[in-house]
Design a protein around this motif. Structure first.
Motif, PDB file in Angstrom:
ATOM      1  N   GLY A 199       0.553  -0.969   0.018  1.00 43.67           N
ATOM      2  CA  GLY A 199      -0.343   0.119  -0.335  1.00 43.67           C
ATOM      3  C   GLY A 199       0.716   1.298  -0.068  1.00 43.67           C
ATOM      4  N   GLU A 200       1.949   1.355   0.204  1.00 46.20           N
ATOM      5  CA  GLU A 200       2.810   2.794   0.311  1.00 46.20           C
ATOM      6  C   GLU A 200       3.441   2.257  -1.252  1.00 46.20           C
ATOM      7  OE1 GLU A 200       4.959   2.854   3.691  1.00 46.20           O
ATOM      8  OE2 GLU A 200       3.671   1.716   4.837  1.00 46.20           O
ATOM      9  N   GLY A 201       3.516   3.091  -2.144  1.00 46.77           N
ATOM     10  CA  GLY A 201       4.325   3.311  -3.817  1.00 46.77           C
ATOM     11  C   GLY A 201       4.324   1.695  -4.809  1.00 46.77           C
ATOM     12  N   ASP A 202       5.394   1.899  -4.921  1.00 45.97           N
ATOM     13  CA  ASP A 202       5.667   0.276  -5.051  1.00 45.97           C
ATOM     14  C   ASP A 202       6.193  -0.899  -4.222  1.00 45.97           C
ATOM     15  OD1 ASP A 202       5.784   1.025  -7.570  1.00 45.97           O
ATOM     16  OD2 ASP A 202       7.181   1.367  -8.901  1.00 45.97           O
ATOM     17  N   ASP A 203       5.448  -0.645  -3.034  1.00 43.17           N
ATOM     18  CA  ASP A 203       6.255  -0.985  -2.300  1.00 43.17           C
ATOM     19  C   ASP A 203       5.025  -2.370  -2.397  1.00 43.17           C
ATOM     20  OD1 ASP A 203       8.522  -1.387   0.451  1.00 43.17           O
ATOM     21  OD2 ASP A 203       6.819  -2.996   0.900  1.00 43.17           O
ATOM     22  N   ALA A 204       6.036  -3.959  -2.304  1.00 41.07           N
ATOM     23  CA  ALA A 204       5.413  -5.296  -2.367  1.00 41.07           C
ATOM     24  C   ALA A 204       6.143  -6.146  -2.015  1.00 41.07           C
ATOM     25  CB  ALA A 204       5.348  -5.325  -3.909  1.00 41.07           C
ATOM     26  N   LEU A 205       5.394  -7.406  -1.598  1.00 42.31           N
ATOM     27  CA  LEU A 205       6.200  -8.399  -0.453  1.00 42.31           C
ATOM     28  C   LEU A 205       6.099  -9.810  -1.941  1.00 42.31           C
ATOM     29  CD1 LEU A 205       4.863  -8.750   2.588  1.00 42.31           C
ATOM     30  CD2 LEU A 205       7.327  -7.488   1.805  1.00 42.31           C
ATOM     31  N   ILE A 206       7.022 -10.446  -2.244  1.00 39.07           N
ATOM     32  CA  ILE A 206       7.187 -11.287  -3.043  1.00 39.07           C
ATOM     33  C   ILE A 206       7.739 -12.627  -2.617  1.00 39.07           C
ATOM     34  CG2 ILE A 206       8.179 -11.820  -4.979  1.00 39.07           C
ATOM     35  CD1 ILE A 206       9.060  -9.107  -5.681  1.00 39.07           C
ATOM     36  N   SER A 207       6.839 -13.851  -2.619  1.00 33.76           N
ATOM     37  CA  SER A 207       6.871 -15.354  -2.776  1.00 33.76           C
ATOM     38  C   SER A 207       7.891 -16.095  -3.771  1.00 33.76           C
ATOM     39  CB  SER A 207       5.837 -15.943  -2.070  1.00 33.76           C
ATOM     40  OG  SER A 207       5.240 -16.077  -2.865  1.00 33.76           O
ATOM     41  N   GLU A 208       8.667 -16.340  -3.177  1.00 32.87           N
ATOM     42  CA  GLU A 208      10.066 -17.497  -4.462  1.00 32.87           C
ATOM     43  C   GLU A 208       9.740 -18.958  -4.102  1.00 32.87           C
ATOM     44  OE1 GLU A 208      13.737 -14.574  -6.208  1.00 32.87           O
ATOM     45  OE2 GLU A 208      13.928 -15.688  -4.254  1.00 32.87           O
ATOM     46  N   ARG A 209       8.988 -19.399  -4.748  1.00 33.51           N
ATOM     47  CA  ARG A 209       8.332 -20.895  -4.773  1.00 33.51           C
ATOM     48  C   ARG A 209       9.473 -21.578  -4.725  1.00 33.51           C
ATOM     49  NH1 ARG A 209       6.695 -24.500  -9.264  1.00 33.51           N
ATOM     50  NH2 ARG A 209       8.911 -25.199  -8.951  1.00 33.51           N
ATOM     51  N   ASP A 210      10.890 -21.953  -5.075  1.00 31.18           N
ATOM     52  CA  ASP A 210      11.713 -22.740  -4.293  1.00 31.18           C
ATOM     53  C   ASP A 210      12.919 -22.210  -3.194  1.00 31.18           C
ATOM     54  OD1 ASP A 210      10.043 -24.374  -6.564  1.00 31.18           O
ATOM     55  OD2 ASP A 210      11.608 -23.674  -7.788  1.00 31.18           O
ATOM     56  N   SER A 211      12.739 -20.853  -3.805  1.00 28.69           N
ATOM     57  CA  SER A 211      14.063 -20.588  -2.348  1.00 28.69           C
ATOM     58  C   SER A 211      13.119 -20.739  -0.855  1.00 28.69           C
ATOM     59  CB  SER A 211      14.593 -19.412  -2.924  1.00 28.69           C
ATOM     60  OG  SER A 211      13.463 -17.871  -2.649  1.00 28.69           O
ATOM     61  N   ALA A 212      11.976 -20.518  -1.261  1.00 29.27           N
ATOM     62  CA  ALA A 212      11.139 -20.497   0.569  1.00 29.27           C
ATOM     63  C   ALA A 212      11.201 -18.563   0.958  1.00 29.27           C
ATOM     64  CB  ALA A 212      11.359 -21.405   1.145  1.00 29.27           C
ATOM     65  N   LYS A 213      11.611 -18.070   0.283  1.00 32.03           N
ATOM     66  CA  LYS A 213      11.927 -16.266   0.804  1.00 32.03           C
ATOM     67  C   LYS A 213      11.257 -16.006   0.203  1.00 32.03           C
ATOM     68  CE  LYS A 213      16.756 -16.504  -0.462  1.00 32.03           C
ATOM     69  NZ  LYS A 213      18.209 -16.265  -0.969  1.00 32.03           N
ATOM     70  N   VAL A 214      11.050 -14.855   1.127  1.00 31.19           N
ATOM     71  CA  VAL A 214       9.816 -13.564   0.708  1.00 31.19           C
ATOM     72  C   VAL A 214      11.012 -12.077   0.642  1.00 31.19           C
ATOM     73  CG1 VAL A 214       8.064 -12.122   2.145  1.00 31.19           C
ATOM     74  CG2 VAL A 214       8.210 -15.101   2.629  1.00 31.19           C
ATOM     75  N   LEU A 215      10.930 -11.601  -0.531  1.00 32.23           N
ATOM     76  CA  LEU A 215      11.106 -10.770  -0.805  1.00 32.23           C
ATOM     77  C   LEU A 215      10.535  -9.381  -0.748  1.00 32.23           C
ATOM     78  CD1 LEU A 215      13.509 -11.641  -3.836  1.00 32.23           C
ATOM     79  CD2 LEU A 215      14.003 -12.419  -1.549  1.00 32.23           C
ATOM     80  N   GLU A 216      10.938  -8.304  -0.547  1.00 28.87           N
ATOM     81  CA  GLU A 216      11.021  -6.672  -0.601  1.00 28.87           C
ATOM     82  C   GLU A 216      10.887  -6.260  -1.762  1.00 28.87           C
ATOM     83  OE1 GLU A 216       9.262  -2.603   1.787  1.00 28.87           O
ATOM     84  OE2 GLU A 216      11.034  -3.845   2.931  1.00 28.87           O
ATOM     85  N   LEU A 217      10.238  -5.631  -2.596  1.00 27.53           N
ATOM     86  CA  LEU A 217      10.102  -4.948  -3.370  1.00 27.53           C
ATOM     87  C   LEU A 217      10.364  -3.431  -3.211  1.00 27.53           C
ATOM     88  CD1 LEU A 217      10.046  -3.731  -6.373  1.00 27.53           C
ATOM     89  CD2 LEU A 217       8.301  -4.280  -6.511  1.00 27.53           C
ATOM     90  N   THR A 218      11.570  -2.552  -3.053  1.00 23.07           N
ATOM     91  CA  THR A 218      11.406  -1.454  -2.316  1.00 23.07           C
ATOM     92  C   THR A 218      11.033   0.110  -3.471  1.00 23.07           C
ATOM     93  OG1 THR A 218      13.674  -0.515  -3.180  1.00 23.07           O
ATOM     94  CG2 THR A 218      12.929  -1.770  -1.092  1.00 23.07           C
TER      95      THR A 218
END
Length: 386
Positions: free
Chosen positions: A86-105
């Motif tokens: 909800g803040e600009g382009d900021d978003a959270l992304i799931s990567e299926r195989d690495s099990a990582k949650v990434l933040e897009l800034t």
């Protein structure tokens, strides 16, 4: 085989709107929704241009991509779900195989928020759906004892989010190396909806005592809410093979996209307690047996409909095998228009972007696609009224 035109990833101004003519294809049955054979693939989009005039069936007055595409971020590894904070382009992304949650800034880069523990990767399993609700991050993933939904406290703020403690919302959901479902979303009623695949046992989709092949409705704490159609059960609808997308129009109509087996993929309008026919029926033709027919269906080679989103009552659907974004008018859901045919390869996720844009997420790096430089990526395109 993929044609050169289908591999091409150039960014085009949408002076003309893409449409794909239906092709008659004969396929052998398969066990994996995304890995259907590419041999013999026929499409009217093959050729020097991936754009064509809209089909005669397309509706006017609906939202449609209407400008040049731009990359929001590149270099993702098998992304599956994206939720904006909800803040600009900021978003959270799931990567299926690495099990990582990434933040897009907002700067167009990513940083690691955290790794979901205990994720078992394999086939279509792994870290799948994400949903945000009242400051918490809900996560659907595959563990050693089945699929599960966990709630994480999301600490920090945009640019510095981190995963706090995890609470299990529901676990022991049917799992396999394929047909895991995995999409989660909060409805307009504030309840948590989750798609659970049939995990390879189609008959379970007809068993009300099994959670396989179902859409579930839960409170954010994992309880069975009032208003569910079967007392004491989280089951909202049944007879599903592998629902991959869910969304709601302004009047509360719920749409869901679903992988078929070897004949028809489906777009359904979901009503509580209704049976959508799998495995007795694939596609239309089930009403005389008490099943609900899809409002639209596509040959499996042309679709593999993944996530969907509803923006101003236009339903946008990501397609993996079909390599298109489809737009379906909610008031005329038997029609659709296709965009970006072959330009970006497999498309896993669509969502509403900032400032009237549509975001879509490619899925070419999971071993089934044909990645090019920069894949996988999130792409933004302005929306306009067609």
């Amino acid at each position: 085989m993929h044609t050169t035109a289908r591999r091409h990833r150039t960014r085009r101004t949408l002076a003309a709107l893409g449409a794909v003519a239906a092709a008659t294809l004969v396929l052998a049955a398969c066990t994996d929704d995304d890995a259907r054979t590419l041999e013999g693939r026929a499409s009217a989009t093959s050729g020097p241009s991936a754009s064509a005039a809209p089909s005669a069936a397309s509706a006017t007055g609906q939202l449609a991509p209407g400008g040049e595409t731009t990359d929001v971020v590149t270099g993702l590894d098998a992304p599956w779900s994206v939720v904006r904070t909800g803040e600009g382009d900021d978003a959270l992304i799931s990567e299926r195989d690495s099990a990582k949650v990434l933040e897009l800034t907002d700067a167009g880069s990513t940083r690691e928020v955290g790794t979901v523990r205990g994720v078992r990767q394999g086939g279509e399993g792994g870290l799948l759906g994400l949903a945000l609700h009242e400051g918490d991050l809900f996560v659907y993933s595959t563990g050693d004892d089945g699929n599960r939904i966990q709630r994480y406290e999301l600490t920090g703020s945009a640019g510095s989010f981190a995963l706090g403690d995890a609470t299990t919302v529901i676990d022991g959901l049917p799992s396999n190396s394929f047909h895991n479902g995995g999409r989660i979303a909060f409805g307009p009623d504030g309840m948590l909806y989750a798609s659970v695949g049939d995990a390879g046992t189609g008959s379970d989709a007809q068993d009300r005592d099994s959670l396989a092949g179902k859409i579930l409705r839960l409170t954010p704490d994992g309880e069975v809410p009032g208003g569910n159609p079967f007392p004491g059960s989280p089951v909202w609808s049944l007879g599903h093979r592998n629902v991959q997308g869910m969304g709601w129009t302004a009047d509360g109509t719920m749409f869901a996209s679903e992988f078929g087996q070897d004949t028809w993929d489906e777009l359904n309008v979901i009503e509580p307690g209704k049976d959508y026919g799998w495995p007795e029926v694939e596609g239309t033709g089930g009403t005389d047996q008490g099943f609900v027919d899809p409002v639209q269906q596509w040959a499996t080679d042309d679709a593999s409909p993944s996530n969907l989103t509803v923006i101003d009552d236009t339903v946008f659907i990501a397609n993996l095998q079909g390599e298109v974004v489809r737009a379906v008018p909610a008031d005329d859901p038997s029609t659709s228009t296709e965009y970006f045919a072959g330009d970006f390869g497999r498309i896993r996720t669509v969502l509403e972007g900032p400032e009237g844009a549509l975001w879509f997420v490619t899925n070419n790096t999971d071993g089934r696609g044909d990645p090019t430089d920069g894949d996988d990526r999130i792409v933004s395109v302005p929306l306009a009224t067609s």
